[in-house]
Enzyme design. Structure first.
Site, PDB file in Angstrom:
ATOM      1  CE  LYS A   1      74.375  73.188  15.569  1.00  0.00           C
ATOM      2  NZ  LYS A   1      73.703  72.335  14.426  1.00  0.00           N
TER       3      LYS A   1
HETATM    4  C1  LIG Z   1      73.791  69.127  20.138  1.00  0.00           C
HETATM    5  C2  LIG Z   1      74.674  68.834  18.951  1.00  0.00           C
HETATM    6  N1  LIG Z   1      76.134  68.592  18.685  1.00  0.00           N
HETATM    7  C3  LIG Z   1      77.036  68.198  18.375  1.00  0.00           C
HETATM    8  C4  LIG Z   1      77.053  68.924  16.676  1.00  0.00           C
HETATM    9  C5  LIG Z   1      77.943  68.641  15.519  1.00  0.00           C
HETATM   10  O1  LIG Z   1      78.359  70.447  15.321  1.00  0.00           O
HETATM   11  P1  LIG Z   1      79.078  69.722  13.408  1.00  0.00           P
HETATM   12  O2  LIG Z   1      77.865  69.469  12.310  1.00  0.00           O
HETATM   13  O3  LIG Z   1      79.677  71.202  12.979  1.00  0.00           O
HETATM   14  O4  LIG Z   1      79.789  68.131  13.710  1.00  0.00           O
HETATM   15  C6  LIG Z   1      75.930  69.218  16.839  1.00  0.00           C
HETATM   16  C7  LIG Z   1      75.008  69.728  14.808  1.00  0.00           C
HETATM   17  O5  LIG Z   1      75.540  69.294  13.647  1.00  0.00           O
HETATM   18  C8  LIG Z   1      74.375  69.457  17.493  1.00  0.00           C
HETATM   19  O6  LIG Z   1      73.288  70.338  17.319  1.00  0.00           O
END
Ligand SMILES: Cc1ncc(COP(=O)(O)O)c(C=O)c1O
EC number: 2.6.1.102
Length: 382
Positions: free
Chosen positions: A201
């Protein structure tokens, strides 16, 4: 290899992590958690922030907070990272997938409106007016828009549609720290917004998330549920089934250091986005993701479409430029192929077939960007 997207850890990360290690405050309690929550909330212009283990669990908890259960539908775009759909499935709810806009690749709001007009009815219940799906008779409780690639659709229109149909809004703003629509930050339109600080990110804690809201009760409940629903500081008394979804202090310490650098990182990303758009404009049949009027995206991950996507993907990866295809649309994945997918021409399929992401690290250098552009130009010249 020029990496696709790696974090930039050049601030106080070592210092703050060392502080955690030196003092022994590495786990669930500790001042960095509160500091990180406040920094993210303040940056986004939300009243409260609640840190959690990652974006996925943040999306799960947010739905629980708004009462989503197995008797409900949750609407979401057909193009998203799988975590959005997984989080809906964790609650037992049934997703409604809406096709995306061919230009900006966000949920198509015309289709959203059409689905609600043609396939749902508003009914009066003991607790108020709600929309119900005509086929399943389940309540359509929430919309989970996703700010795909840090871009944003017309959030004023989306909120107006949600109001008309009595729907809650939880923003999957995992990719959109720093993005705004009409100067309002992503994540602050709906009742709840969820940021991710995963390794890829715009800034990262290795893994982490923050739920933002203006609602004090929801914020308190989010903290309670993500920390095992313990009611007493002393006794092990819990008043409901909670979750161990908290972010630990040592990761929040990295988050504080990352937030301190965020303005500079955001500027670098937006400069990168402008550079790629200028340099790749008119190259081959490259088509950019359109930015809707009023949107200022954070430029998280530069992605464009081309009819030669697969060929280009192989070429770039073989020539030192790490690149990736887009997410396979949710309706094409085995687990979700029977979900209701509202579409006319299956734009998702064509966006997927043609889109490619290119190096976009927080600390990408001018030299790296120039190399990326020259390798792409060489490909189209051959
Ligand atoms: C669109 C989207 N939703 C949800 C997530 C989930 O986030 P995390 O990886 O922090 O669980 C991500 C990224 O990884 C994402 O790009």
């Amino acid at each position: 290899m020029i990496p696709l997207s790696i974090p930039k850890l050049e601030g106080n990360e070592w210092k703050y992590v060392k502080d955690c290690l030196d003092t022994g405050w590495i786990s669930s309690a500790g001042s960095y958690v509160t500091q990180f929550e406040e920094m993210v909330a303040q940056y986004a212009g939300a009243k409260y922030g609640v840190a959690c283990m990652n974006g996925t669990v943040g999306l799960h908890i947010s739905q629980i907070l708004l009462g989503v259960t197995a008797d409900d539908h949750v609407i979401t775009p057909n193009i998203t990272f799988i975590a959005t759909l997984n989080a809906i499935k964790y609650t037992g709810a049934t997703p409604i997938l809406i096709d995306v806009d061919p230009n900006n690749w966000q949920m198509d709001l015309n289709l959203l409106e059409e689905y609600l007009q043609e396939h749902t009815k508003i009914r009066e219940t003991e607790s108020g007016l709600f929309s119900f799906d005509n086929r399943t008779n389940k309540r359509v409780r929430a919309i989970m828009p996703v700010h795909v690639l840090g871009n944003m659709g017309d959030m004023d229109r989306l909120m107006a549609i949600a109001n008309t149909y009595h729907l809650e809004v939880i923003e999957d703003t995992t990719e959109a720290l720093g993005s705004t629509f009409n100067n309002k930050h992503a994540g602050t339109f709906g009742k709840l917004g969820v940021f991710s600080f995963n390794g890829n990110k715009i800034i990262s804690t290795g893994g982490g998330g923050v739920i933002v809201t203006d609602d004090e009760e929801l914020a308190k409940k989010a903290k309670h549920l993500t920390t095992q629903a313990k009611v007493s500081a002393m006794d092990y008394i819990h008043d409901e089934i909670g979750y161990n979804y908290r972010l630990v202090n040592v990761l929040a310490a990295i988050g504080v250091a990352q937030m301190e650098q965020f303005p500079a990182i955001l500027e670098n990303k937006q400069t990168m986005d402008a550079f790629y758009r200028k340099e790749l404009n008119g190259v081959g049949d490259i088509k950019f993701q359109e930015i809707p009027e009023g949107t200022s995206p954070n430029g998280w991950l530069f992605t464009f479409s081309t009819s030669r996507m697969r060929e280009l993907l192989d070429y770039l990866n073989a020539n030192g430029v790490q690149s990736r295809p887009f997410w396979m649309p949710m309706n094409q994945l085995d687990m979700f192929k029977d979900e209701f997918y509202f579409h006319k021409t299956d734009v998702s399929a064509s966006v997927y077939d043609s889109s490619i992401s290119i190096p976009s690290s927080a600390g990408i250098t001018q030299e790296q960007m120039e190399t990326v552009v020259s390798v792409i130009k060489k490909f189209y010249a051959s």
